[in-house]
Design a protein around this motif. Structure first.
Motif, PDB file in Angstrom:
ATOM      1  N   GLU A   1       0.697  -1.836   0.197  1.00 50.91           N
ATOM      2  CA  GLU A   1      -0.016   0.129  -0.191  1.00 50.91           C
ATOM      3  C   GLU A   1       1.390   1.793  -0.052  1.00 50.91           C
ATOM      4  OE1 GLU A   1      -3.896  -1.111   1.991  1.00 50.91           O
ATOM      5  OE2 GLU A   1      -2.611  -1.381   3.765  1.00 50.91           O
ATOM      6  N   ARG A   2       2.339   1.575   0.296  1.00 50.38           N
ATOM      7  CA  ARG A   2       3.098   1.966  -0.151  1.00 50.38           C
ATOM      8  C   ARG A   2       3.656   2.223  -0.948  1.00 50.38           C
ATOM      9  NH1 ARG A   2       6.963   0.505   5.293  1.00 50.38           N
ATOM     10  NH2 ARG A   2       6.882  -1.283   3.805  1.00 50.38           N
ATOM     11  N   GLY A   3       3.798   1.202  -1.435  1.00 50.26           N
ATOM     12  CA  GLY A   3       3.981   1.811  -3.028  1.00 50.26           C
ATOM     13  C   GLY A   3       5.506   0.618  -3.213  1.00 50.26           C
ATOM     14  N   GLN A   4       5.663   0.797  -2.089  1.00 53.02           N
ATOM     15  CA  GLN A   4       7.387  -0.423  -2.393  1.00 53.02           C
ATOM     16  C   GLN A   4       6.903  -1.776  -2.564  1.00 53.02           C
ATOM     17  OE1 GLN A   4       9.946   1.421  -1.350  1.00 53.02           O
ATOM     18  NE2 GLN A   4       8.761   3.297  -0.716  1.00 53.02           N
ATOM     19  N   VAL A   5       7.936  -2.554  -3.639  1.00 50.60           N
ATOM     20  CA  VAL A   5       8.207  -3.087  -4.853  1.00 50.60           C
ATOM     21  C   VAL A   5       8.297  -4.709  -3.533  1.00 50.60           C
ATOM     22  CG1 VAL A   5       9.274  -4.522  -6.554  1.00 50.60           C
ATOM     23  CG2 VAL A   5       8.713  -2.312  -6.400  1.00 50.60           C
ATOM     24  N   VAL A   6       7.673  -5.784  -3.452  1.00 48.42           N
ATOM     25  CA  VAL A   6       7.803  -6.417  -2.100  1.00 48.42           C
ATOM     26  C   VAL A   6       7.430  -8.101  -3.017  1.00 48.42           C
ATOM     27  CG1 VAL A   6       7.170  -5.118  -0.312  1.00 48.42           C
ATOM     28  CG2 VAL A   6       5.397  -7.084  -1.597  1.00 48.42           C
ATOM     29  N   GLY A   7       7.762  -8.131  -3.959  1.00 46.61           N
ATOM     30  CA  GLY A   7       7.258  -9.235  -4.885  1.00 46.61           C
ATOM     31  C   GLY A   7       7.841  -8.856  -6.839  1.00 46.61           C
ATOM     32  N   ARG A   8       8.807  -9.779  -6.724  1.00 47.59           N
ATOM     33  CA  ARG A   8       9.130  -9.998  -8.864  1.00 47.59           C
ATOM     34  C   ARG A   8       9.109 -11.086  -9.103  1.00 47.59           C
ATOM     35  NH1 ARG A   8      13.240  -8.781 -12.403  1.00 47.59           N
ATOM     36  NH2 ARG A   8      12.508  -6.608 -13.596  1.00 47.59           N
ATOM     37  N   VAL A   9       8.899 -11.120 -10.406  1.00 44.07           N
ATOM     38  CA  VAL A   9       9.026 -12.132 -11.163  1.00 44.07           C
ATOM     39  C   VAL A   9       9.019 -11.751 -12.661  1.00 44.07           C
ATOM     40  CG1 VAL A   9       7.164 -14.039 -12.994  1.00 44.07           C
ATOM     41  CG2 VAL A   9       6.668 -13.543 -10.459  1.00 44.07           C
ATOM     42  N   ARG A  10      10.805 -12.499 -13.233  1.00 47.81           N
ATOM     43  CA  ARG A  10      11.088 -12.170 -14.320  1.00 47.81           C
ATOM     44  C   ARG A  10      11.526 -13.671 -15.235  1.00 47.81           C
ATOM     45  NH1 ARG A  10      11.605 -12.025 -18.109  1.00 47.81           N
ATOM     46  NH2 ARG A  10      12.998  -9.946 -19.898  1.00 47.81           N
ATOM     47  N   ASP A  11      10.691 -13.368 -15.967  1.00 46.18           N
ATOM     48  CA  ASP A  11      10.999 -14.617 -16.743  1.00 46.18           C
ATOM     49  C   ASP A  11      10.808 -15.217 -17.492  1.00 46.18           C
ATOM     50  OD1 ASP A  11      11.888 -17.289 -16.865  1.00 46.18           O
ATOM     51  OD2 ASP A  11       9.941 -18.395 -15.438  1.00 46.18           O
ATOM     52  N   THR A  12      11.057 -16.123 -18.564  1.00 42.39           N
ATOM     53  CA  THR A  12      11.091 -16.442 -19.916  1.00 42.39           C
ATOM     54  C   THR A  12      10.251 -17.365 -20.484  1.00 42.39           C
ATOM     55  OG1 THR A  12      12.592 -14.068 -20.631  1.00 42.39           O
ATOM     56  CG2 THR A  12      12.159 -16.270 -22.934  1.00 42.39           C
ATOM     57  N   VAL A  13       9.733 -17.754 -21.007  1.00 40.80           N
ATOM     58  CA  VAL A  13       8.607 -19.076 -21.272  1.00 40.80           C
ATOM     59  C   VAL A  13       9.249 -19.162 -22.844  1.00 40.80           C
ATOM     60  CG1 VAL A  13       6.268 -19.733 -21.009  1.00 40.80           C
ATOM     61  CG2 VAL A  13       6.838 -18.067 -19.849  1.00 40.80           C
ATOM     62  N   GLN A  14       9.464 -20.651 -22.580  1.00 41.06           N
ATOM     63  CA  GLN A  14       9.276 -21.235 -24.513  1.00 41.06           C
ATOM     64  C   GLN A  14       8.380 -22.505 -24.606  1.00 41.06           C
ATOM     65  OE1 GLN A  14      11.681 -19.954 -26.695  1.00 41.06           O
ATOM     66  NE2 GLN A  14      13.073 -18.747 -25.735  1.00 41.06           N
ATOM     67  N   VAL A  15       8.049 -22.055 -25.757  1.00 46.95           N
ATOM     68  CA  VAL A  15       6.810 -22.671 -25.822  1.00 46.95           C
ATOM     69  C   VAL A  15       7.329 -23.930 -26.037  1.00 46.95           C
ATOM     70  CG1 VAL A  15       4.556 -23.915 -26.310  1.00 46.95           C
ATOM     71  CG2 VAL A  15       4.657 -21.137 -25.535  1.00 46.95           C
ATOM     72  N   PRO A  16       7.264 -25.739 -26.089  1.00 48.10           N
ATOM     73  CA  PRO A  16       8.317 -26.536 -26.592  1.00 48.10           C
ATOM     74  C   PRO A  16       7.244 -26.320 -28.000  1.00 48.10           C
ATOM     75  CG  PRO A  16       7.431 -27.441 -24.137  1.00 48.10           C
ATOM     76  CD  PRO A  16       6.433 -25.671 -24.730  1.00 48.10           C
ATOM     77  N   ARG A  17       8.123 -26.240 -28.857  1.00 47.38           N
ATOM     78  CA  ARG A  17       7.902 -27.238 -30.232  1.00 47.38           C
ATOM     79  C   ARG A  17       6.611 -27.895 -30.719  1.00 47.38           C
ATOM     80  NH1 ARG A  17      12.435 -27.824 -34.266  1.00 47.38           N
ATOM     81  NH2 ARG A  17      13.056 -25.776 -34.073  1.00 47.38           N
ATOM     82  N   GLU A  18       6.367 -29.119 -30.604  1.00 48.00           N
ATOM     83  CA  GLU A  18       5.365 -29.829 -30.077  1.00 48.00           C
ATOM     84  C   GLU A  18       3.949 -29.683 -29.596  1.00 48.00           C
ATOM     85  OE1 GLU A  18       7.810 -31.033 -26.696  1.00 48.00           O
ATOM     86  OE2 GLU A  18       8.051 -30.698 -28.739  1.00 48.00           O
ATOM     87  N   SER A  19       4.357 -28.496 -28.865  1.00 43.09           N
ATOM     88  CA  SER A  19       3.065 -28.008 -28.100  1.00 43.09           C
ATOM     89  C   SER A  19       2.722 -26.963 -29.542  1.00 43.09           C
ATOM     90  CB  SER A  19       3.089 -27.458 -26.706  1.00 43.09           C
ATOM     91  OG  SER A  19       3.981 -28.342 -26.047  1.00 43.09           O
ATOM     92  N   THR A  20       3.098 -26.441 -30.938  1.00 42.51           N
ATOM     93  CA  THR A  20       2.357 -24.605 -31.123  1.00 42.51           C
ATOM     94  C   THR A  20       1.600 -25.538 -32.247  1.00 42.51           C
ATOM     95  OG1 THR A  20       4.952 -25.300 -32.922  1.00 42.51           O
ATOM     96  CG2 THR A  20       5.090 -23.822 -30.426  1.00 42.51           C
ATOM     97  N   GLY A  21       1.518 -26.552 -32.293  1.00 39.64           N
ATOM     98  CA  GLY A  21       0.542 -27.013 -33.917  1.00 39.64           C
ATOM     99  C   GLY A  21      -0.698 -26.661 -32.643  1.00 39.64           C
ATOM    100  N   GLY A  22      -1.638 -25.867 -33.364  1.00 42.53           N
ATOM    101  CA  GLY A  22      -3.404 -25.771 -32.875  1.00 42.53           C
ATOM    102  C   GLY A  22      -3.202 -24.841 -31.653  1.00 42.53           C
ATOM    103  N   LEU A  23      -2.012 -24.417 -31.235  1.00 45.80           N
ATOM    104  CA  LEU A  23      -2.043 -22.717 -30.494  1.00 45.80           C
ATOM    105  C   LEU A  23      -2.949 -22.327 -30.300  1.00 45.80           C
ATOM    106  CD1 LEU A  23      -0.024 -22.232 -27.991  1.00 45.80           C
ATOM    107  CD2 LEU A  23       1.376 -21.013 -29.552  1.00 45.80           C
ATOM    108  N   ALA A  24      -3.256 -22.152 -31.649  1.00 41.93           N
ATOM    109  CA  ALA A  24      -4.056 -20.923 -31.702  1.00 41.93           C
ATOM    110  C   ALA A  24      -5.646 -21.019 -30.828  1.00 41.93           C
ATOM    111  CB  ALA A  24      -5.007 -20.225 -33.506  1.00 41.93           C
TER     112      ALA A  24
END
Length: 416
Positions: A210-233
């Motif tokens: 509530e004071r505007g201070q950062v108390v948690g952080r997430v930073r990541d890069t998501v790689q979708v497996p090649r076999e999962s890209t089919g029909g992704l839409a």
């Protein structure tokens, strides 16, 4: 990166900067001035030592000189007459020409482009900004520029909607004053372009109190497996992470960028972690989902994982009649019966309007699953085929038979 962004913003806003070094007239004293202790020996009094002092002084003034030169202003250093600066600003802004042109170089590489203005009259002198930074598209952006883009969107007052996404968070108690807060991010697969059977998403998230201070952080890069890209839409990309928070009110903001075109989206939502110390029945949030996946049994630290199976949260609460619904929640520090053990009963009731159309059998638990947290876990499975299409209110009934206390939280579910 920050200096370039500041100069570019000033140039595009037609702002000339006239910085003033408030330290006034500077003198280089061999061995240093009275602001710090002198170094021992005679090295400070050598030519090399004095040259290093001059270099340090020039470096401290380099930023303001760059700001002034690149925006068409003037820097005032090594002077105690600050009135000169204000007089110069008034003189420069009292009469000027505003010229504009369209560049034939449409390459958005972010490079600095110099501008030269020449006069036909040799008796006149022109002062102008030296140049500008070209626009920078995603294809030409380097790693630092891409990180700066994420940070800029995180700090932006208005959320970006180029890339649609939704975010949800829950809470599970891990200590009397600490909660495990799972964060789920979903991006529609139809909004993510697939290039060469590869999909990559950058995720940046921050939690502020509530004071505007950062108390948690997430930073990541998501790689979708090649076999999962089919029909992704027809599906969605789901990312999960977590932070640990105390009870309180927080703001969660998540920025996601897909790394083919560089389009970004952001989502901001409040997160309220309750103080369970005075709650009649200490209960976690309810996690609803339609998918389970196998995970390593040795990595069951997340409350969403149990016996090598993880529940994937559904952020939309929309389910088809061909799917099964899963409800996961925990109860903490249940009362004890005369047999010195808890006795918790629970069931799910589905309402359409005020009419109850379905209720699951009552489930009774008399043990504690996680003794270190005092948690009794519930995971109830319901076949959606037994429900007609439409909007339902699901009431989760939890009764502590040992204390006679109860709680009836609700959530909305749409069956299609």
């Amino acid at each position: 990166v920050e200096l370039r962004a500041a100069i570019n913003a000033a140039v595009r806003a037609n702002v000339a900067l006239y910085p003033v070094d408030s330290r006034g007239l500077q003198a280089v004293v061999p061995g240093g001035d009275a602001s710090q202790s002198s170094s021992g020996g005679i090295a400070a009094f050598s030519g090399r030592g004095v040259r290093q002092q001059f270099d340090s002084l020039f470096q401290s003034q380099d930023t303001i000189n760059t700001l002034a030169t690149d925006t068409g202003g003037r820097a005032f250093t090594d002077t105690n007459d600050f009135g000169e600066a204000f007089a110069q600003v008034i003189e420069d802004t009292s009469a000027y020409y505003l010229l504009g042109y369209a560049s034939t170089n449409d390459t958005a590489d972010g490079r600095y482009r110099r501008i030269t203005v020449r006069l036909k009259r040799p008796d006149l002198r022109v002062e102008h900004r030296e140049g500008y930074y070209a626009p920078l598209d995603f294809a030409h952006a380097g790693r630092r520029d891409r990180e700066a883009q994420l940070e800029a969107q995180m700090d932006a007052a208005v959320s970006s909607t180029d890339l649609p996404l939704s975010v949800a968070a829950g809470w599970f108690r891990v200590a009397p004053d600490r909660f495990y807060v799972p964060v789920s991010v979903a991006v529609p697969g139809s909004a993510v372009p697939v290039t060469g059977n590869r999909v990559s998403l950058d995720v940046l998230g921050r939690v502020r109190d509530e004071r505007g201070q950062v108390v948690g952080r997430v930073r990541d890069t998501v790689q979708v497996p090649r076999e999962s890209t089919g029909g992704l839409a027809a599906r969605q990309v789901l990312y999960q992470s977590a932070v640990t928070l105390p009870p309180g009110r927080f703001s969660l903001k998540v920025v996601v960028r897909e790394n083919t075109t560089g389009e970004m989206g952001s989502f901001e939502a409040p997160v309220v972690v309750p103080d369970l110390s005075a709650a009649p029945v200490k209960m976690s949030s309810i996690t609803f989902g339609t998918q389970l996946r196998e995970v390593d049994r040795r990595d069951d630290q997340s409350p969403l994982r149990q016996d090598g199976v993880e529940l994937l949260p559904s952020l939309t609460h929309v389910v088809s009649r061909q799917q099964r619904m899963y409800f996961l929640y925990e109860v903490y520090d249940a009362g004890l019966t005369e047999a010195a053990r808890p006795e918790l009963t629970t069931s799910l009731a589905f309402y359409r309007g005020r009419v109850k159309v379905f209720e699951t059998p009552v489930l009774v638990r008399t043990d504690v699953d996680a003794t270190d947290r005092g948690a009794t876990r519930f995971r109830i499975e319901v076949d959606a085929a037994g429900l007609e299409p439409g909007l339902y209110t699901c009431q989760v009934n939890v009764i502590d038979e040992a204390t006679g206390r109860f709680v009836f939280p609700r959530l909305a579910i749409y069956v299609r």
